[in-house]
Design a protein around this motif. Sequence first.
Motif, PDB file in Angstrom:
ATOM      1  N   VAL A 204      -1.180  -0.912  -5.606  1.00  9.58           N
ATOM      2  CA  VAL A 204      -2.386  -0.100  -5.101  1.00  9.58           C
ATOM      3  C   VAL A 204      -1.671   0.750  -3.750  1.00  9.58           C
ATOM      4  O   VAL A 204      -0.733   0.105  -3.418  1.00  9.58           O
ATOM      5  CB  VAL A 204      -3.490  -0.785  -4.795  1.00  9.58           C
ATOM      6  CG1 VAL A 204      -4.345  -1.442  -6.009  1.00  9.58           C
ATOM      7  CG2 VAL A 204      -3.173  -2.097  -3.681  1.00  9.58           C
ATOM      8  N   ASN A 205      -2.262   1.865  -3.801  1.00 14.14           N
ATOM      9  CA  ASN A 205      -1.859   2.536  -2.452  1.00 14.14           C
ATOM     10  C   ASN A 205      -2.689   2.085  -1.341  1.00 14.14           C
ATOM     11  O   ASN A 205      -3.822   2.629  -1.305  1.00 14.14           O
ATOM     12  CB  ASN A 205      -1.890   4.191  -2.623  1.00 14.14           C
ATOM     13  CG  ASN A 205      -1.047   4.894  -1.741  1.00 14.14           C
ATOM     14  OD1 ASN A 205      -1.272   4.640  -0.354  1.00 14.14           O
ATOM     15  ND2 ASN A 205      -0.466   6.079  -2.501  1.00 14.14           N
ATOM     16  N   ASP A 206      -2.081   1.633  -0.405  1.00 13.80           N
ATOM     17  CA  ASP A 206      -2.813   1.089   0.855  1.00 13.80           C
ATOM     18  C   ASP A 206      -2.330   1.860   1.997  1.00 13.80           C
ATOM     19  O   ASP A 206      -1.355   1.309   2.515  1.00 13.80           O
ATOM     20  CB  ASP A 206      -2.439  -0.458   0.969  1.00 13.80           C
ATOM     21  CG  ASP A 206      -3.244  -0.982   2.226  1.00 13.80           C
ATOM     22  OD1 ASP A 206      -4.220  -0.361   2.689  1.00 13.80           O
ATOM     23  OD2 ASP A 206      -2.748  -2.157   2.692  1.00 13.80           O
ATOM     24  N   GLY A 207      -3.070   2.899   2.226  1.00 20.09           N
ATOM     25  CA  GLY A 207      -2.664   3.715   3.529  1.00 20.09           C
ATOM     26  C   GLY A 207      -1.193   4.416   3.537  1.00 20.09           C
ATOM     27  O   GLY A 207      -0.484   4.736   4.468  1.00 20.09           O
ATOM     28  N   GLY A 208      -0.788   4.744   2.064  1.00 21.13           N
ATOM     29  CA  GLY A 208       0.254   5.307   1.867  1.00 21.13           C
ATOM     30  C   GLY A 208       1.389   4.554   1.458  1.00 21.13           C
ATOM     31  O   GLY A 208       2.375   5.203   1.193  1.00 21.13           O
ATOM     32  N   ILE A 209       0.973   3.136   1.627  1.00 17.20           N
ATOM     33  CA  ILE A 209       2.272   2.133   1.077  1.00 17.20           C
ATOM     34  C   ILE A 209       1.719   1.699  -0.162  1.00 17.20           C
ATOM     35  O   ILE A 209       0.522   1.021  -0.178  1.00 17.20           O
ATOM     36  CB  ILE A 209       2.313   1.160   2.261  1.00 17.20           C
ATOM     37  CG1 ILE A 209       2.908   1.806   3.570  1.00 17.20           C
ATOM     38  CG2 ILE A 209       3.542   0.157   1.724  1.00 17.20           C
ATOM     39  CD1 ILE A 209       2.812   0.957   4.510  1.00 17.20           C
ATOM     40  N   TRP A 210       2.568   1.627  -1.175  1.00 18.00           N
ATOM     41  CA  TRP A 210       2.244   0.976  -2.536  1.00 18.00           C
ATOM     42  C   TRP A 210       2.635  -0.332  -2.373  1.00 18.00           C
ATOM     43  O   TRP A 210       3.660  -0.909  -2.169  1.00 18.00           O
ATOM     44  CB  TRP A 210       3.200   1.734  -3.530  1.00 18.00           C
ATOM     45  CG  TRP A 210       2.649   3.025  -3.884  1.00 18.00           C
ATOM     46  CD1 TRP A 210       3.331   4.307  -3.530  1.00 18.00           C
ATOM     47  CD2 TRP A 210       1.652   3.419  -4.729  1.00 18.00           C
ATOM     48  NE1 TRP A 210       2.716   5.339  -3.946  1.00 18.00           N
ATOM     49  CE2 TRP A 210       1.398   4.828  -4.769  1.00 18.00           C
ATOM     50  CE3 TRP A 210       0.683   2.722  -5.637  1.00 18.00           C
ATOM     51  CZ2 TRP A 210       0.684   5.575  -5.503  1.00 18.00           C
ATOM     52  CZ3 TRP A 210      -0.244   3.252  -6.179  1.00 18.00           C
ATOM     53  CH2 TRP A 210      -0.362   4.899  -6.116  1.00 18.00           C
ATOM     54  N   LYS A 211       1.647  -1.174  -2.836  1.00 20.53           N
ATOM     55  CA  LYS A 211       1.784  -2.746  -2.824  1.00 20.53           C
ATOM     56  C   LYS A 211       1.296  -3.471  -3.756  1.00 20.53           C
ATOM     57  O   LYS A 211       0.381  -3.091  -4.676  1.00 20.53           O
ATOM     58  CB  LYS A 211       0.739  -3.268  -1.440  1.00 20.53           C
ATOM     59  CG  LYS A 211       1.197  -2.807  -0.074  1.00 20.53           C
ATOM     60  CD  LYS A 211       0.362  -3.302   0.990  1.00 20.53           C
ATOM     61  CE  LYS A 211       0.746  -2.615   2.389  1.00 20.53           C
ATOM     62  NZ  LYS A 211      -0.179  -3.257   3.527  1.00 20.53           N
ATOM     63  N   LEU A 212       1.874  -4.361  -4.367  1.00 19.98           N
ATOM     64  CA  LEU A 212       1.548  -5.177  -5.472  1.00 19.98           C
ATOM     65  C   LEU A 212       0.265  -6.029  -5.263  1.00 19.98           C
ATOM     66  O   LEU A 212       0.165  -6.849  -4.471  1.00 19.98           O
ATOM     67  CB  LEU A 212       2.629  -6.182  -5.741  1.00 19.98           C
ATOM     68  CG  LEU A 212       2.413  -7.296  -7.000  1.00 19.98           C
ATOM     69  CD1 LEU A 212       2.797  -6.557  -8.215  1.00 19.98           C
ATOM     70  CD2 LEU A 212       3.560  -8.289  -7.112  1.00 19.98           C
TER      71      LEU A 212
END
Length: 213
Positions: A204-212
């Motif tokens: 998911v894109n969390d504030g511009g950062i892709w996180k598992l």
Amino acid sequence: FVPMAEAVLFYGTADPSHNSSAPAGAYQNSGWQYQGYYGAYLGTMIAPQYFITARHMGTQGSSFVSAGIFNGGVDVTYTIDTSANAGAGYWDITGTDLRIFKINEYFNSHATLYTGSSEQGLDMVTIGRGGVRGTDLMVSGTLQGWRHGIGDGVARWGTNLVSSVITIPSLGGLLVASFDDSGPGYTAEEATLSVGDSGGAVFVNDGGIWKLA
């Protein structure tokens, strides 16, 4: 994380080679680079010596392969540390369908984990290794989806939006995404899952950062 499924299916195309290489543009570096082959399935690198996958697949051999199609270079094979956790080689996360393996070597990079609780509405990228979609499923002359197709083991990625989060006691918290043909929930590479994508990642894109996630 994808618990039980096989084949990223796209709304817009039946092309079997669609999105079978690293994403670009808005989805560049969205998690594809952290995938690897674990037997006939996928896993995700989450720490220098650990990868995560689905528990229900069982043991899929003694190695994890960071393939060139994911890392942009050549295949690198890592061996599972079978002495870890008193000889199991892995740890199951209680109340989920998740399993974490330890390797003997070290990964060059690994995914950032999503640790929040506000996934709803976030852009998501899902990755799986299944097959192409099957024949049209028509109801009263209207296309409602597709039947299961033939598995081909090709890794693909697709996109969606997290519409909600539900909890199942035996599996933990699960992300929900609708398979839309238009409207505010429709994304450029709209995809859903089918039988065989087990072990593949959801980022998911969390504030511009892709996180598992």
